[in-house]
Design a protein around this motif. Structure first.
Motif, PDB file in Angstrom:
ATOM      1  N   GLN A  49       0.842  -1.201   0.000  1.00 53.49           N
ATOM      2  CA  GLN A  49       0.000   0.000   0.000  1.00 53.49           C
ATOM      3  C   GLN A  49       0.872   1.244   0.000  1.00 53.49           C
ATOM      4  OE1 GLN A  49      -2.659   0.285   3.334  1.00 53.49           O
ATOM      5  NE2 GLN A  49      -4.020   1.685   2.263  1.00 53.49           N
ATOM      6  N   TRP A  50       0.557   2.153  -0.869  1.00 55.38           N
ATOM      7  CA  TRP A  50       1.194   3.468  -1.004  1.00 55.38           C
ATOM      8  C   TRP A  50       2.589   3.421  -1.630  1.00 55.38           C
ATOM      9  CZ3 TRP A  50      -3.123   5.568  -0.781  1.00 55.38           C
ATOM     10  CH2 TRP A  50      -4.012   5.339   0.255  1.00 55.38           C
ATOM     11  N   LEU A  51       3.082   2.255  -1.990  1.00 58.07           N
ATOM     12  CA  LEU A  51       4.356   2.214  -2.693  1.00 58.07           C
ATOM     13  C   LEU A  51       4.144   2.595  -4.158  1.00 58.07           C
ATOM     14  CD1 LEU A  51       6.026  -1.144  -1.503  1.00 58.07           C
ATOM     15  CD2 LEU A  51       6.341   1.160  -0.576  1.00 58.07           C
ATOM     16  N   THR A  52       5.106   3.253  -4.715  1.00 59.20           N
ATOM     17  CA  THR A  52       5.071   3.490  -6.152  1.00 59.20           C
ATOM     18  C   THR A  52       5.470   2.187  -6.844  1.00 59.20           C
ATOM     19  OG1 THR A  52       7.395   4.126  -6.294  1.00 59.20           O
ATOM     20  CG2 THR A  52       5.809   5.895  -5.797  1.00 59.20           C
ATOM     21  N   PRO A  53       5.195   2.056  -8.142  1.00 58.64           N
ATOM     22  CA  PRO A  53       5.656   0.859  -8.839  1.00 58.64           C
ATOM     23  C   PRO A  53       7.167   0.653  -8.689  1.00 58.64           C
ATOM     24  CG  PRO A  53       4.034   1.972 -10.180  1.00 58.64           C
ATOM     25  CD  PRO A  53       4.332   2.884  -9.007  1.00 58.64           C
ATOM     26  N   SER A  54       7.929   1.731  -8.754  1.00 59.09           N
ATOM     27  CA  SER A  54       9.377   1.630  -8.596  1.00 59.09           C
ATOM     28  C   SER A  54       9.756   1.153  -7.201  1.00 59.09           C
ATOM     29  CB  SER A  54      10.029   2.984  -8.884  1.00 59.09           C
ATOM     30  OG  SER A  54      11.408   2.916  -8.654  1.00 59.09           O
ATOM     31  N   GLU A  55       9.109   1.685  -6.186  1.00 53.83           N
ATOM     32  CA  GLU A  55       9.390   1.266  -4.806  1.00 53.83           C
ATOM     33  C   GLU A  55       9.018  -0.198  -4.584  1.00 53.83           C
ATOM     34  OE1 GLU A  55       8.746   5.473  -2.384  1.00 53.83           O
ATOM     35  OE2 GLU A  55       7.003   4.225  -2.879  1.00 53.83           O
ATOM     36  N   SER A  56       7.966  -0.654  -5.271  1.00 50.31           N
ATOM     37  CA  SER A  56       7.551  -2.054  -5.089  1.00 50.31           C
ATOM     38  C   SER A  56       8.558  -3.024  -5.693  1.00 50.31           C
ATOM     39  CB  SER A  56       6.156  -2.286  -5.682  1.00 50.31           C
ATOM     40  OG  SER A  56       6.189  -2.294  -7.097  1.00 50.31           O
TER      41      SER A  56
END
Length: 108
Positions: A49-56
């Motif tokens: 939740q709330w992660l950007t695609p890059s952060e995920s």
């Protein structure tokens, strides 16, 4: 990343051993196990939740470990659910892959 072979029978034996020590077997009926899978899937989703695609994709080690824990919980509950319902996971997965191929790749 290359997938390692998992010994699902061993995973399930270890899962049941813990359940026996804690006297949880009575709660491990198909309905409760299916609910547990859904709950753990929600906990997995919460990690994203709330992660950007890059952060995920680029998680730090702590976040990756938390995600791994939730994936492991789901897998352990699924092994017990399939055992309780006498569903061979390997056969079920192979069958579903064939159904998906026919559906999405127009194979007959």
């Amino acid at each position: 990343m290359e997938a390692e072979l998992l010994n699902l029978a061993e995973i399930n034996r270890e899962f049941r051993a813990i359940a026996a020590v804690k006297s949880w077997q009575e709660y491990h009926n198909p309905k409760n196990l299916a609910v547990a899978v859904a709950v753990e899937a929600g906990e997995l989703l919460a990690e994203f939740q709330w992660l950007t695609p890059s952060e995920s994709v680029n998680m730090d080690n702590e976040k990756r470990e938390k995600v791994g824990d939730e994936i492991a919980d789901i897998l352990m509950y699924l092994t017990e659910l399939s055992r309780r319902l006498d569903i061979n996971l390997a056969d079920a997965v192979a069958s579903k892959i064939e159904k998906n191929k026919r559906r999405f790749m127009q194979l007959k």
